[in-house]
Design a protein around this motif. Structure first.
Motif, PDB file in Angstrom:
ATOM      1  N   VAL A 159      35.428  10.640  -0.477  1.00  0.00           N
ATOM      2  CA  VAL A 159      36.245   9.560   0.067  1.00  0.00           C
ATOM      3  C   VAL A 159      35.701   8.234  -0.460  1.00  0.00           C
ATOM      4  CG1 VAL A 159      36.755  10.896   2.138  1.00  0.00           C
ATOM      5  CG2 VAL A 159      34.810   9.322   2.146  1.00  0.00           C
ATOM      6  N   ASP A 160      36.467   7.175  -0.288  1.00  0.00           N
ATOM      7  CA  ASP A 160      36.027   5.864  -0.754  1.00  0.00           C
ATOM      8  C   ASP A 160      34.676   5.514  -0.153  1.00  0.00           C
ATOM      9  OD1 ASP A 160      38.292   5.555  -2.240  1.00  0.00           O
ATOM     10  OD2 ASP A 160      39.344   4.312  -0.765  1.00  0.00           O
ATOM     11  N   GLY A 161      33.737   5.090  -1.006  1.00  0.00           N
ATOM     12  CA  GLY A 161      32.398   4.757  -0.559  1.00  0.00           C
ATOM     13  C   GLY A 161      31.461   5.934  -0.517  1.00  0.00           C
ATOM     14  N   GLY A 162      31.988   7.156  -0.601  1.00  0.00           N
ATOM     15  CA  GLY A 162      31.134   8.343  -0.670  1.00  0.00           C
ATOM     16  C   GLY A 162      30.677   8.903   0.657  1.00  0.00           C
ATOM     17  N   ASN A 163      31.133   8.337   1.776  1.00  0.00           N
ATOM     18  CA  ASN A 163      30.659   8.793   3.078  1.00  0.00           C
ATOM     19  C   ASN A 163      31.527   9.932   3.605  1.00  0.00           C
ATOM     20  OD1 ASN A 163      28.926   8.776   5.299  1.00  0.00           O
ATOM     21  ND2 ASN A 163      30.212   7.337   6.437  1.00  0.00           N
ATOM     22  N   GLY A 164      31.684  10.949   2.778  1.00  0.00           N
ATOM     23  CA  GLY A 164      32.472  12.107   3.147  1.00  0.00           C
ATOM     24  C   GLY A 164      33.253  12.630   1.964  1.00  0.00           C
ATOM     25  N   PHE A 165      34.005  13.699   2.198  1.00  0.00           N
ATOM     26  CA  PHE A 165      34.782  14.319   1.133  1.00  0.00           C
ATOM     27  C   PHE A 165      36.030  14.947   1.734  1.00  0.00           C
ATOM     28  CE2 PHE A 165      32.133  17.619   2.894  1.00  0.00           C
ATOM     29  CZ  PHE A 165      32.933  18.754   2.906  1.00  0.00           C
ATOM     30  N   THR A 166      36.976  15.263   0.883  1.00  0.00           N
ATOM     31  CA  THR A 166      38.198  15.939   1.301  1.00  0.00           C
ATOM     32  C   THR A 166      38.512  17.052   0.323  1.00  0.00           C
ATOM     33  OG1 THR A 166      39.600  14.406   0.036  1.00  0.00           O
ATOM     34  CG2 THR A 166      39.165  13.846   2.345  1.00  0.00           C
ATOM     35  N   GLY A 167      39.265  18.046   0.798  1.00  0.00           N
ATOM     36  CA  GLY A 167      39.760  19.080  -0.102  1.00  0.00           C
ATOM     37  C   GLY A 167      39.107  20.423   0.038  1.00  0.00           C
ATOM     38  N   ALA A 168      38.229  20.632   1.041  1.00  0.00           N
ATOM     39  CA  ALA A 168      37.555  21.922   1.166  1.00  0.00           C
ATOM     40  C   ALA A 168      37.211  22.214   2.614  1.00  0.00           C
ATOM     41  CB  ALA A 168      36.287  21.951   0.325  1.00  0.00           C
ATOM     42  N   THR A 169      37.162  23.507   2.945  1.00  0.00           N
ATOM     43  CA  THR A 169      36.680  23.960   4.252  1.00  0.00           C
ATOM     44  C   THR A 169      35.602  25.022   4.096  1.00  0.00           C
ATOM     45  OG1 THR A 169      38.405  25.673   4.435  1.00  0.00           O
ATOM     46  CG2 THR A 169      38.915  23.494   5.346  1.00  0.00           C
ATOM     47  N   SER A 170      35.148  25.242   2.873  1.00  0.00           N
ATOM     48  CA  SER A 170      34.108  26.244   2.626  1.00  0.00           C
ATOM     49  C   SER A 170      33.546  26.035   1.233  1.00  0.00           C
ATOM     50  CB  SER A 170      34.693  27.665   2.750  1.00  0.00           C
ATOM     51  OG  SER A 170      33.695  28.649   2.551  1.00  0.00           O
ATOM     52  N   GLY A 171      32.332  26.525   0.999  1.00  0.00           N
ATOM     53  CA  GLY A 171      31.730  26.478  -0.327  1.00  0.00           C
ATOM     54  C   GLY A 171      31.013  25.170  -0.614  1.00  0.00           C
ATOM     55  N   ILE A 172      30.226  25.174  -1.687  1.00  0.00           N
ATOM     56  CA  ILE A 172      29.574  23.954  -2.149  1.00  0.00           C
ATOM     57  C   ILE A 172      30.651  22.971  -2.588  1.00  0.00           C
ATOM     58  CG2 ILE A 172      28.090  22.999  -3.948  1.00  0.00           C
ATOM     59  CD1 ILE A 172      26.616  24.501  -1.734  1.00  0.00           C
ATOM     60  N   ALA A 173      30.568  21.746  -2.077  1.00  0.00           N
ATOM     61  CA  ALA A 173      31.646  20.792  -2.326  1.00  0.00           C
ATOM     62  C   ALA A 173      31.747  20.396  -3.794  1.00  0.00           C
ATOM     63  CB  ALA A 173      31.440  19.550  -1.455  1.00  0.00           C
ATOM     64  N   PHE A 174      30.581  20.173  -4.460  1.00  0.00           N
ATOM     65  CA  PHE A 174      30.583  19.646  -5.831  1.00  0.00           C
ATOM     66  C   PHE A 174      29.609  20.455  -6.695  1.00  0.00           C
ATOM     67  CE2 PHE A 174      31.412  16.153  -2.848  1.00  0.00           C
ATOM     68  CZ  PHE A 174      32.666  15.726  -3.291  1.00  0.00           C
TER      69      PHE A 174
END
Length: 470
Positions: A159-174
Motif C-alpha cells: 500500500v502507499d507508504g509501505g505500511n501494509g499490502f494487498t492481494g493475498a491471504t496466504s503465502g510469502i507476500a513478496f
C-alpha cells in the motif's frame, strides 16, 4: 576441523549468484533513494524462477560448497519416529559434531560472517561462545504455502507508504522482493501455523543471573496462511488473532492481552485490548505497539521486538543492504528440548552456550532507519533474515547516539509434522545494562504446538472477561 575461517564469497558463488547480485544492487539503490515506494508485483518471467533456480519461498536453491552451505533439497519432509503430537520435537541430527567454536578470543577471524552485535556479545562476555555445526537447510512448509507464494509474486503490492499490502491471504507476500519494506513483510507473512495453543515462560535475567519466571498461555488464530481454512475463510486484510494470558507469578496472573493484526495497516491499524483481573474490566490498549515496553519484560524489550519484529512498519525507512552468509542459530532442538530444564538454559550474561547451535546460512540484511518526525527508542535496526524461511534470526539495535545498544537472536527449529520453521528460544540482550530477557522457554512445559478449536467469537473483547473468571 581445518575449515578456513576467513573464506570470502568465492568466484563460484559470484557466478552462481550473479543475477541476484545485480538485482540486489539495483533494489538497494532504489531503496536508498526512495525507501518507501509502494511495491509492485514482479513479471511472470521473474516469478517463473520460483521452483527453478529459486526455492518456492524465493531463496537461492544452489548451495555454496566453498562455504559449506548445501543446496536446498526440500528441507525436512519426514517426521521423527519418536515425535508425539503436541509434545517437544526430538533432534533429527543427534550425531552432528561441532565443527569449530567461536569465542571472544578468535572472533576477529570470523568477523566476515558475524554481525556487529554478535561480535559485541563475544567481546563482552568471555563465557559466551558459538558452537558451529554443519549447515542444514531444513526449512520446509506446506505445499499450500508454496502454491500461494507463487501466485503472490505477480499480484501482491504494498500500500502507499509501505505500511501494509494487498492481494493475498496466504503465502510469502513478496518472494522476489524489490525493497526492504517488502522483505520485512515477508517476515510478517511467513507461515506460523494454523489455530493453536502453547505455554511458555520468559526470564528477565539480572546481571548476576537471577530471574523470576513469567509464565504464559498463548492462543493463536493465524487467519493469513491458515491451511485448515478455505480461501473464503481467510478474510482479506486480516492477519491473525493473538491471545496472551499470564498464569504466573500470582501478582500478574489473570491478565489477558488480545490483539487483532491486519495486512493493510493504513486502512486498519492494530487493535488491542487488555483484561485486568483486579478491576475485571476490559480496556482498549493502544500502547501495545512500537517501543512501549513488552509485557512483564523489565523494559528489556519493546512491544515490536516480540517475534524479532512485529506490527506497523511506518516509523522506519527500510533498505536492502544486501545478502551475505552469517552464523545464525538454527536447528536448535537441544536448546528447545524437554531433556533440559529452564534452569539449565539461564546463565549470567547470556543463555547456556552448551545447548545453542549455530550454522552458516545466507541471510538478507535489511536496515531500518527511523524516519524524521517520528519517534522510537531504536534509531536504527539491522535485521538478518534467513533466506529459506524469511524469519528474522538476528537483530542489531542502535540508540539515538548511533551506538549499538541491544542484540537479539532467534533460536529456531523445524516443526516437521506441520511442517514449518518455527521460533524457539528468543533472546534480547541489553549491552549497556548487561542484562537479557529469554522468551519462549518451553523446556518445562508439556504442550509445544496444540491445535485448538476456536471461533472468531473466542477472540473478541467480550470473551476476555469470561476467560478471566475461569
Amino acid at each position: 576441523m581445518s575449515r578456513e575461517p576467513n573464506l570470502m564469497e568465492s568466484t563460484m558463488q559470484a557466478r552462481t549468484n550473479r543475477l541476484l547480485t545485480t538485482a540486489l544492487a539495483a533494489t538497494a539503490a532504489m531503496a536508498t533513494a526512495l525507501p518507501m515506494l509502494a511495491g509492485a508485483a514482479v513479471s511472470e518471467a521473474e516469478a517463473a524462477r520460483l521452483g527453478q533456480d529459486l526455492t518456492p519461498m524465493g531463496a537461492e536453491k544452489a548451495g555454496n560448497r566453498a562455504l559449506g552451505i548445501p543446496a536446498w533439497d526440500g528441507g525436512i519432509t519426514e517426521v521423527h519416529p519418536d515425535f508425539e503430537p503436541t509434545k517437544h520435537y526430538p533432534n533429527p541430527f543427534p550425531d552432528d559434531a561441532v565443527q569449530f567454536v567461536i569465542t571472544g578470543q578468535n572472533a576477529d577471524q570470523y568477523a566476515d560472517h558475524l554481525t556487529p552485535g554478535q561480535m559485541a556479545l563475544l567481546k563482552q562476555y568471555p563465557t559466551w561462545k558459538m558452537k558451529v555445526y554443519p549447515s542444514r537447510r531444513t526449512a520446509s512448509f506446506p505445499q499450500g504455502i508454496y502454491d500461494a507464494t507463487r501466485e503472490n509474486a505477480t499480484k501482491v503490492t504494498l500500500v502507499d507508504g509501505g505500511n501494509g499490502f494487498t492481494g493475498a491471504t496466504s503465502g510469502i507476500a513478496f518472494p522476489i522482493p524489490q525493497n526492504g519494506t517488502e522483505v520485512i513483510w515477508n517476515h510478517l507473512t511467513a507461515y506460523k501455523g494454523d489455530t493453536w495453543g502453547t505455554s511458555w515462560a520468559q526470564a528477565p535475567v539480572t546481571t548476576g543471573g537471577d530471574y523470576n519466571l513469567v509464565e504464559f498461555d498463548y492462543e493463536y488464530d493465524f487467519i493469513y496462511g491458515n491451511q485448515s481454512k478455505t480461501a473464503s475463510q481467510r478474510q482479506e486484510n486480516l492477519l491473525l488473532y493473538f491471545l496472551q494470558a499470564i498464569t504466573a507469578p500470582p501478582r500478574l496472573a489473570g491478565s489477558i492481552l488480545l490483539v487483532h493484526e491486519y495486512a493493510d495497516q493504513n486502512a486498519q491499524p492494530r487493535k488491542a485490548w487488555v483484561y485486568n483481573p483486579g478491576s475485571r474490566r476490559v480496556r482498549l490498549a493502544p500502547n501495545v505497539a512500537y517501543d512501549n515496553p513488552g509485557t512483564a519484560s523489565d523494559s528489556l524489550r519493546t512491544n515490536d521486538d516480540f517475534g524479532m519484529f512485529n506490527g506497523a512498519t511506518d516509523r522506519y525507512k527500510w533498505e536492502i543492504i544486501g545478502k551475505k552468509s552469517i552464523y545464525i542459530p538454527y536447528n536448535t532442538y537441544e536448546l528447545n528440548s524437554d531433556k533440559i530444564s529452564i534452569s539449565d538454559v539461564i546463565r549470567p550474561g547470556h543463555i547456556n552456550p552448551e545447548y545453542a547451535r549455530y550454522e552458516l546460512h545466507r541471510v538478507w540484511h535489511v536496515r531500518a532507519t527511523l524516519k524524521d518526525g517520528t519517534s522510537h527508542i531504536y534509531k536504527r535496526r539491522d535485521f538478518y533474515l534467513d533466506e529459506d524461511s524469511w524469519a528474522v534470526h538476528v537483530v542489531d539495535k542502535y540508540d539515538n547516539r548511533d551506538q549499538l545498544w541491544r542484540v537479539a537472536e532467534l533460536h529456531s527449529l523445524n516443526f516437521y509434522d506441520l511442517p514449518m520453521l518455527s521460533a524457539g528460544v528468543e533472546v534480547h540482550h541489553d549491552l549497556n545494562a548487561k542484562r537479557y530477557i529469554a522468551m519462549r522457554l518451553t523446556n518445562d512445559y508439556d504442550v509445544v504446538y496444540k491445535p485448538i478449536e476456536a471461533t472468531e467469537n473466542d477472540f473478541r473483547p467480550a470473551a476476555l472477561r469470561s476467560r478471566g473468571r475461569r
